[in-house]
Write an enzyme that holds these catalytic residues in place. Structure first.
Site, PDB file in Angstrom:
ATOM      1  CB  SER A 204      -0.890  -0.008   1.241  1.00 11.75           C
ATOM      2  OG  SER A 204      -1.839   1.038   1.174  1.00 11.75           O
ATOM      3  CD  GLU A 205      -0.503   3.934  -3.807  1.00 12.47           C
ATOM      4  OE1 GLU A 205      -0.545   2.687  -3.849  1.00 12.47           O
ATOM      5  OE2 GLU A 205      -1.195   4.665  -4.536  1.00 12.47           O
ATOM      6  CG  ASN A 206      -0.988   4.188   3.026  1.00 13.44           C
ATOM      7  OD1 ASN A 206      -1.023   3.192   2.318  1.00 13.44           O
ATOM      8  ND2 ASN A 206      -1.564   4.242   4.204  1.00 13.44           N
ATOM      9  N   GLY A 207       2.691   3.404   2.734  1.00 16.96           N
ATOM     10  CA  GLY A 207       3.784   2.982   3.605  1.00 16.96           C
ATOM     11  C   GLY A 207       3.592   1.656   4.309  1.00 16.96           C
TER      12      GLY A 207
ATOM     13  CB  SER B 120       6.066   3.750   0.101  1.00 15.80           C
ATOM     14  OG  SER B 120       5.034   3.132  -0.615  1.00 15.80           O
TER      15      SER B 120
END
Lengths: 233, 218
Positions: free
Chosen positions: B46-49, B88
């Site tokens: 998930s690209e928010n980390g 990320s």
């Protein structure tokens, strides 16, 4: 504040020196991990013509949306910003300048700015409108565009726990942009849930070393949820 | 019959291999996680980390500090890891993610993708989409073959502002599985009961059809 102790006891002290027209970098993703009390303080201070760099711009009545509501933002730079009606109105009537930045480019621009790197090349955005007006260069048969590092007059971030020296750890996905934003402020102000004494946090587990933090304040957080999704059962 | 959203997700899930790190976009791509075979190990990014995204939480375990890129409350799986947004996107831009699945408005025969902006409508931003398409070698785009008015979304040249240029090689629509190479669409599979003629008639860009085109299986 004295020596390496970064703790301040009032929000006025935390944001002392913030002036009209300054650039403020803000951590958080959506409403997750945002420095709630610092944002509210900027609203209450009434400083205007701010340039804000943040992945998102809050919602109508919470987070950075509060500054939009008060017409304090001249320019908003982020990757995904249209989640509030006020934003839409101000963009349409021309009172709000908007710069849309790919999320990874935004993250890297903070990282570069904080690391003293004035510019870097990335493939992201090549061949799109994001590349307009930017220098491009080919490395190893691939095209890249040049992007600039960002440094803010102020950086405002939210962490979970920090010791008095500003060594900080984040909780779960509330980390997001906060560690890199923390590196990129001329003055970095950190708002945390809990301040502890030096030595209480495991030095091997520190996300943001205190060297990046100028002022530290303990806040209270609403932690509003934007998209409440649950499993049945 | 055109595929349902879940059937599209089921077909894409067949492309996920044991040991993959996968980034799933919002919409149909999110559904793909429901159909990952139980006998393989996969980590969702998930690209928010976060690596190791799990299902939505039960009501009593919701945590405001734990969300996905769509800002939905989620959970983690054992072996998950949290990190900053820079980390990320180092994974994404550095080509470390094995498979990326995302939606689009338009695709063209040059592998261009338009997915983030419709002029005249509210512009919210590209989020991480431009990074994902520029950084990943292995991307599957999923969308309906035509819009509600029947206009093809598989074009000779994209009409909307691009998310990325020349970066898409595979598309799964409600009608077909298509590959893009050498400036043409290539029909690989068709949805059960959908004719090659129908697919061609709903594809505006040049489509190569060679030999007998099998129906999708799952």
């Amino acid at each position: 504040m004295s020596g390496l102790d970064k703790v301040v006891t009032s929000y006025d002290e935390a944001l002392a020196g913030l002036q009209d027209g300054m650039t403020v970098l803000a951590g958080g993703f959506g409403l997750c991990g945002i420095p709630e009390g610092l944002i509210t303080t900027i609203r209450d201070m009434g400083k205007k013509d701010l340039t804000i760099y943040s992945n998102n711009c809050g919602v109508d009545d919470f987070g950075l949306g509060l500054l939009l509501h008060n017409r304090q933002i001249k320019k908003m730079a982020g990757s995904y910003v249209g989640e509030n009606k006020i934003f839409e109105q101000q963009m349409m009537d021309g009172s709000l300048e908007v710069e849309l930045i790919p999320q990874g480019t935004l993250a890297e621009r903070f990282r570069a700015g904080g690391a003293g790197i004035p510019a870097f090349y990335t493939a992201t955005g090549y061949g799109t409108s994001v590349a307009d007006g930017k220098e491009s260069r080919n490395f190893d048969d691939r095209d890249y565009i040049m992007e600039r590092g960002i440094v803010g007059d102020f950086a405002i971030v939210k962490a979970w726990k920090a010791d008095r020296y500003g060594n900080a750890i984040y909780r779960l996905s509330a980390q997001n942009f906060n560690p890199i934003v923390a590196t990129a402020g001329k003055i970095t102000v950190m708002e945390v849930e809990e301040i502890v004494e030096p030595g209480e946090l495991d030095p091997a587990h520190i996300h943001t070393p205190g060297i990046y933090v100028n002022r530290l304040i303990q806040g209270t957080f609403e932690k509003r949820i934007e998209q409440r999704t649950v499993r049945q059962g | 019959m055109a595929l349902s959203r879940d059937q599209i997700a089921m077909r894409i899930a067949q492309e996920i291999k044991d040991g993959y790190y996968v980034n799933l976009g919002i919409g149909i791509p999110t559904l793909v996680s429901n159909y990952v075979p139980s006998n393989i190990e996969v980590m969702l990014q998930s690209e928010n980390g976060l690596l190791g995204m799990g299902p939505f939480p039960y009501e009593d375990s919701i945590d405001a500090d734990l969300i996905n890129a769509g800002k939905q409350t989620i959970t983690t799986v054992p072996g998950a890891a949290f990190f900053s947004s820079a980390e990320s996107f180092a994974m994404i831009r550095g080509g470390h993610v094995d498979l990326t699945v995302l939606g689009a408005f338009e695709i063209d025969v040059q592998g261009n993708i338009a997915s983030w902006m419709i002029p005249g409508k509210l512009i919210k931003g590209m989020g991480g989409a431009m990074d994902l398409v520029a950084g990943a070698d292995n991307i599957i785009v999923t969308m309906t073959h035509a819009d509600k008015a029947g206009n093809s979304k598989l074009l000779e040249k994209c009409t909307l502002p691009l998310t990325g240029a020349g970066c898409i090689q595979r598309v799964v629509t409600d009608l077909a599985y298509i590959e893009i190479k050498e400036g043409k669409f290539h029909l690989i599979e068709r949805a059960p009961g959908v004719s090659v003629e129908e697919i061609i008639s709903k594809t505006a860009g040049e489509m190569v059809v060679s030999g007998n085109i099998p129906e999708m299986q799952w």
